[in-house]
Each structure stands twice: as structure tokens, then as C-alpha cells.
Design a protein around this motif. Sequence first.
Motif, PDB file in Angstrom:
ATOM      1  N   LEU A  39     -10.879   6.129 -37.766  1.00 50.14           N
ATOM      2  CA  LEU A  39     -12.067   6.297 -36.662  1.00 50.14           C
ATOM      3  C   LEU A  39     -11.635   7.769 -36.392  1.00 50.14           C
ATOM      4  CD1 LEU A  39     -13.998   5.432 -34.581  1.00 50.14           C
ATOM      5  CD2 LEU A  39     -11.949   4.683 -33.254  1.00 50.14           C
ATOM      6  N   VAL A  40     -12.974   8.347 -36.335  1.00 53.55           N
ATOM      7  CA  VAL A  40     -12.760   9.809 -36.026  1.00 53.55           C
ATOM      8  C   VAL A  40     -13.672   9.912 -34.646  1.00 53.55           C
ATOM      9  CG1 VAL A  40     -13.675  12.104 -36.690  1.00 53.55           C
ATOM     10  CG2 VAL A  40     -12.980  10.563 -38.597  1.00 53.55           C
ATOM     11  N   VAL A  41     -12.979  10.706 -33.737  1.00 49.18           N
ATOM     12  CA  VAL A  41     -13.800  10.965 -32.570  1.00 49.18           C
ATOM     13  C   VAL A  41     -13.501  12.660 -32.380  1.00 49.18           C
ATOM     14  CG1 VAL A  41     -13.628   8.705 -31.454  1.00 49.18           C
ATOM     15  CG2 VAL A  41     -11.742  10.578 -30.968  1.00 49.18           C
ATOM     16  N   ARG A  42     -14.566  13.173 -31.540  1.00 48.85           N
ATOM     17  CA  ARG A  42     -14.427  14.754 -31.227  1.00 48.85           C
ATOM     18  C   ARG A  42     -12.969  14.867 -30.534  1.00 48.85           C
ATOM     19  NH1 ARG A  42     -15.598  17.599 -26.999  1.00 48.85           N
ATOM     20  NH2 ARG A  42     -16.430  20.025 -27.299  1.00 48.85           N
TER      21      ARG A  42
ATOM     22  N   ILE B 237     -15.290   6.520 -40.324  1.00 46.86           N
ATOM     23  CA  ILE B 237     -16.187   6.329 -39.241  1.00 46.86           C
ATOM     24  C   ILE B 237     -16.324   7.099 -38.065  1.00 46.86           C
ATOM     25  CG2 ILE B 237     -17.242   4.504 -37.743  1.00 46.86           C
ATOM     26  CD1 ILE B 237     -16.350   2.494 -39.711  1.00 46.86           C
ATOM     27  N   LEU B 238     -17.191   7.608 -37.655  1.00 45.50           N
ATOM     28  CA  LEU B 238     -17.357   8.767 -36.416  1.00 45.50           C
ATOM     29  C   LEU B 238     -18.022   8.024 -35.368  1.00 45.50           C
ATOM     30  CD1 LEU B 238     -17.110  11.580 -34.950  1.00 45.50           C
ATOM     31  CD2 LEU B 238     -19.528  11.921 -35.847  1.00 45.50           C
ATOM     32  N   TYR B 239     -17.089   8.026 -34.290  1.00 49.70           N
ATOM     33  CA  TYR B 239     -17.816   7.270 -33.061  1.00 49.70           C
ATOM     34  C   TYR B 239     -18.129   8.593 -32.317  1.00 49.70           C
ATOM     35  CZ  TYR B 239     -18.542   5.309 -28.466  1.00 49.70           C
ATOM     36  OH  TYR B 239     -19.038   4.924 -27.449  1.00 49.70           O
ATOM     37  N   ALA B 240     -19.360   8.512 -31.862  1.00 42.64           N
ATOM     38  CA  ALA B 240     -19.949   9.621 -30.983  1.00 42.64           C
ATOM     39  C   ALA B 240     -20.367   8.968 -29.545  1.00 42.64           C
ATOM     40  CB  ALA B 240     -21.160  10.467 -31.664  1.00 42.64           C
ATOM     41  N   ARG B 241     -20.297   9.765 -28.268  1.00 47.84           N
ATOM     42  CA  ARG B 241     -20.873   9.447 -27.508  1.00 47.84           C
ATOM     43  C   ARG B 241     -21.429  10.467 -26.442  1.00 47.84           C
ATOM     44  NH1 ARG B 241     -19.115   9.506 -22.026  1.00 47.84           N
ATOM     45  NH2 ARG B 241     -17.166  10.141 -22.786  1.00 47.84           N
TER      46      ARG B 241
ATOM     47  N   LYS C 249     -15.257  13.620 -44.247  1.00 45.47           N
ATOM     48  CA  LYS C 249     -16.284  12.930 -45.087  1.00 45.47           C
ATOM     49  C   LYS C 249     -16.797  11.711 -44.372  1.00 45.47           C
ATOM     50  CE  LYS C 249     -15.771  16.518 -48.083  1.00 45.47           C
ATOM     51  NZ  LYS C 249     -16.907  17.556 -47.888  1.00 45.47           N
ATOM     52  N   LEU C 250     -17.781  11.827 -43.847  1.00 46.27           N
ATOM     53  CA  LEU C 250     -18.176  10.454 -42.943  1.00 46.27           C
ATOM     54  C   LEU C 250     -18.986   9.549 -43.698  1.00 46.27           C
ATOM     55  CD1 LEU C 250     -19.271  12.231 -39.737  1.00 46.27           C
ATOM     56  CD2 LEU C 250     -17.029  11.224 -40.257  1.00 46.27           C
ATOM     57  N   ASP C 251     -18.568   8.121 -43.693  1.00 43.30           N
ATOM     58  CA  ASP C 251     -19.234   7.042 -44.276  1.00 43.30           C
ATOM     59  C   ASP C 251     -20.274   6.490 -43.390  1.00 43.30           C
ATOM     60  OD1 ASP C 251     -17.876   6.932 -47.087  1.00 43.30           O
ATOM     61  OD2 ASP C 251     -16.178   6.491 -45.827  1.00 43.30           O
ATOM     62  N   ARG C 252     -20.125   6.739 -41.855  1.00 40.87           N
ATOM     63  CA  ARG C 252     -20.712   5.987 -41.146  1.00 40.87           C
ATOM     64  C   ARG C 252     -20.659   6.899 -39.659  1.00 40.87           C
ATOM     65  NH1 ARG C 252     -21.007  -0.458 -40.388  1.00 40.87           N
ATOM     66  NH2 ARG C 252     -22.679  -0.743 -38.951  1.00 40.87           N
ATOM     67  N   VAL C 253     -21.844   6.791 -38.971  1.00 40.45           N
ATOM     68  CA  VAL C 253     -21.739   7.186 -37.615  1.00 40.45           C
ATOM     69  C   VAL C 253     -22.280   6.325 -36.699  1.00 40.45           C
ATOM     70  CG1 VAL C 253     -22.508   8.867 -35.911  1.00 40.45           C
ATOM     71  CG2 VAL C 253     -22.271   9.454 -38.375  1.00 40.45           C
ATOM     72  N   VAL C 254     -21.287   5.942 -35.565  1.00 42.81           N
ATOM     73  CA  VAL C 254     -21.667   4.913 -34.640  1.00 42.81           C
ATOM     74  C   VAL C 254     -21.707   5.618 -33.520  1.00 42.81           C
ATOM     75  CG1 VAL C 254     -20.960   2.787 -33.242  1.00 42.81           C
ATOM     76  CG2 VAL C 254     -20.567   3.068 -35.915  1.00 42.81           C
ATOM     77  N   ALA C 255     -22.913   5.580 -32.625  1.00 41.82           N
ATOM     78  CA  ALA C 255     -23.247   6.415 -31.620  1.00 41.82           C
ATOM     79  C   ALA C 255     -23.752   5.811 -30.263  1.00 41.82           C
ATOM     80  CB  ALA C 255     -23.812   7.573 -31.795  1.00 41.82           C
ATOM     81  N   ASP C 256     -23.322   6.053 -29.078  1.00 46.62           N
ATOM     82  CA  ASP C 256     -23.869   5.470 -27.561  1.00 46.62           C
ATOM     83  C   ASP C 256     -24.301   6.661 -26.888  1.00 46.62           C
ATOM     84  OD1 ASP C 256     -23.255   2.752 -27.192  1.00 46.62           O
ATOM     85  OD2 ASP C 256     -21.166   3.420 -27.588  1.00 46.62           O
TER      86      ASP C 256
ATOM     87  N   THR D 281      -8.692  12.797 -34.324  1.00 52.77           N
ATOM     88  CA  THR D 281      -9.481  13.721 -33.527  1.00 52.77           C
ATOM     89  C   THR D 281     -10.011  14.964 -34.221  1.00 52.77           C
ATOM     90  OG1 THR D 281      -7.848  15.092 -32.223  1.00 52.77           O
ATOM     91  CG2 THR D 281      -8.301  12.916 -31.464  1.00 52.77           C
ATOM     92  N   VAL D 282     -11.071  15.375 -34.007  1.00 51.89           N
ATOM     93  CA  VAL D 282     -11.727  16.688 -34.648  1.00 51.89           C
ATOM     94  C   VAL D 282     -11.016  17.797 -33.790  1.00 51.89           C
ATOM     95  CG1 VAL D 282     -13.832  18.159 -34.888  1.00 51.89           C
ATOM     96  CG2 VAL D 282     -13.947  15.724 -35.241  1.00 51.89           C
ATOM     97  N   ILE D 283     -10.921  17.936 -32.399  1.00 52.06           N
ATOM     98  CA  ILE D 283     -10.198  18.899 -31.774  1.00 52.06           C
ATOM     99  C   ILE D 283      -8.818  18.514 -31.898  1.00 52.06           C
ATOM    100  CG2 ILE D 283     -10.083  19.991 -29.606  1.00 52.06           C
ATOM    101  CD1 ILE D 283     -12.805  19.344 -28.925  1.00 52.06           C
ATOM    102  N   ASN D 284      -8.033  19.558 -32.230  1.00 49.76           N
ATOM    103  CA  ASN D 284      -6.706  19.703 -32.184  1.00 49.76           C
ATOM    104  C   ASN D 284      -6.001  19.009 -33.337  1.00 49.76           C
ATOM    105  OD1 ASN D 284      -6.417  21.148 -29.846  1.00 49.76           O
ATOM    106  ND2 ASN D 284      -6.304  19.445 -28.646  1.00 49.76           N
ATOM    107  N   GLY D 285      -6.974  18.488 -34.169  1.00 47.90           N
ATOM    108  CA  GLY D 285      -6.448  17.382 -35.465  1.00 47.90           C
ATOM    109  C   GLY D 285      -5.356  16.663 -35.268  1.00 47.90           C
TER     110      GLY D 285
END
Length: 212
Positions: free
Chosen positions: A65-68, A4-8, A29-36, A96-100
Amino acid sequence: MSVILYARVSTADQTLAHQQTQAEAAGFKLDRVVADEGVSGISVPLRERPEGRRLFDILRRGDVLVVRWVDRLGRNYADVTDTIREFMRRGVVVKTVINGMTFDGATTDPVQMAVRDALIAFMAATAQAQSEATKEAQRAGIAHAKTIGGATKYRGRKPGFAREQFNHVRELLAQGAGASEIAKLTGVTRQTVYRIKDHPAEQMKALEAWGL
């Protein structure tokens, strides 16, 4: 297991799509995106955000849980560290996407645990420090703008909406309409709807400052 990706995003200069694209480009490989949208990471803890609250309900043991970067979870040191540790206690892996970076509560080696916890603390502190540095730069810029031309009055950024739109948004909010619906009906962005909802006096003051 779900990924699950959480984006804000907190301003109109940021986009949710960009955060999802970055995550997918990094191999997730995202199954779902949750965003604010239009939500501050400084003053609004994750649990108090509309979609942030849902994360605590939908994440299960074994999920990822994936976050940028950790600043998407928040820019307050205590809030970010508490949030990541809470998810790890639940068996959720935070990446985290940045720095892995990977934060996994299943780690049992004392040295690895110490390194992991130190990284969490460092990244959370960095997120808050960056936020405070940005605010200080903004305050300095405003102070400088106020001094230009002596009596020149600093008016801030020009609102991206007219008084009629402001009034229409307020009316729809009073009727219980959602941000997406209001944005479509009034022609403003969702971020603008949130700003008018959360800070109506400030937005009215901005309109008056610009004579709108």
C-alpha cells in the motif's frame, strides 16, 4: 503481489493526479489507484470513507500500500496508528512516497520493531499536530478578519456555486445520483457536491452571507 496507491484530497486546492505522479516519479509501479475526493482526514476515519473501505476488502497478504504520506490515511493519531497496524497484521506492507518509509509487519527483530512502531507513532502524531496547527491558524485568521473595520462581518470564502446549482445538487442527491454524475450535470466540482451533501446548512449559510 499488487502495488496499490491510496490517494485522498479534501479541498479543491489538492489533486489526485499529483499524488499519483509523485508516486510514479519515486519509482513505484502502480497496479491500481484507490482515491477519495472531498473527504476530511480529520473527522472521517479511513474505514468510513467510500474508497477507504475498499482498501480493507482488496488488500491481500504480500500487497504493498503506497501513500504520499501517512496524513493521506488520516490526521487522527489513533485512527492512523490503528490502520497501519491492522494492515501490517494482514501482511500488507505500507510505504510512503515522502521520506521513503516502509512499515512491514514481517519484521521480527525486537529493535527494528521498536524503531518501526516509534516511527508510526511519531508520524501519526505529526499529522494530527499539523492539522491542529492549521485549524488554529484558520481560527486566528477568522478572528482577525472579524475585527477589521470594527463592524465588518466575516463572510468566509465565497461559494464556488450559485443557489440554482445548490438546489439542483440537492435534488439530484435526493434522487440517489452519484457525485461524479452530479458534478457533470450541475457544473460544480465533486468536492463541492460532497460539501453540499455533508453540510447543506453550512453551504446555504455561505450563500446567504454572500447574497447569492
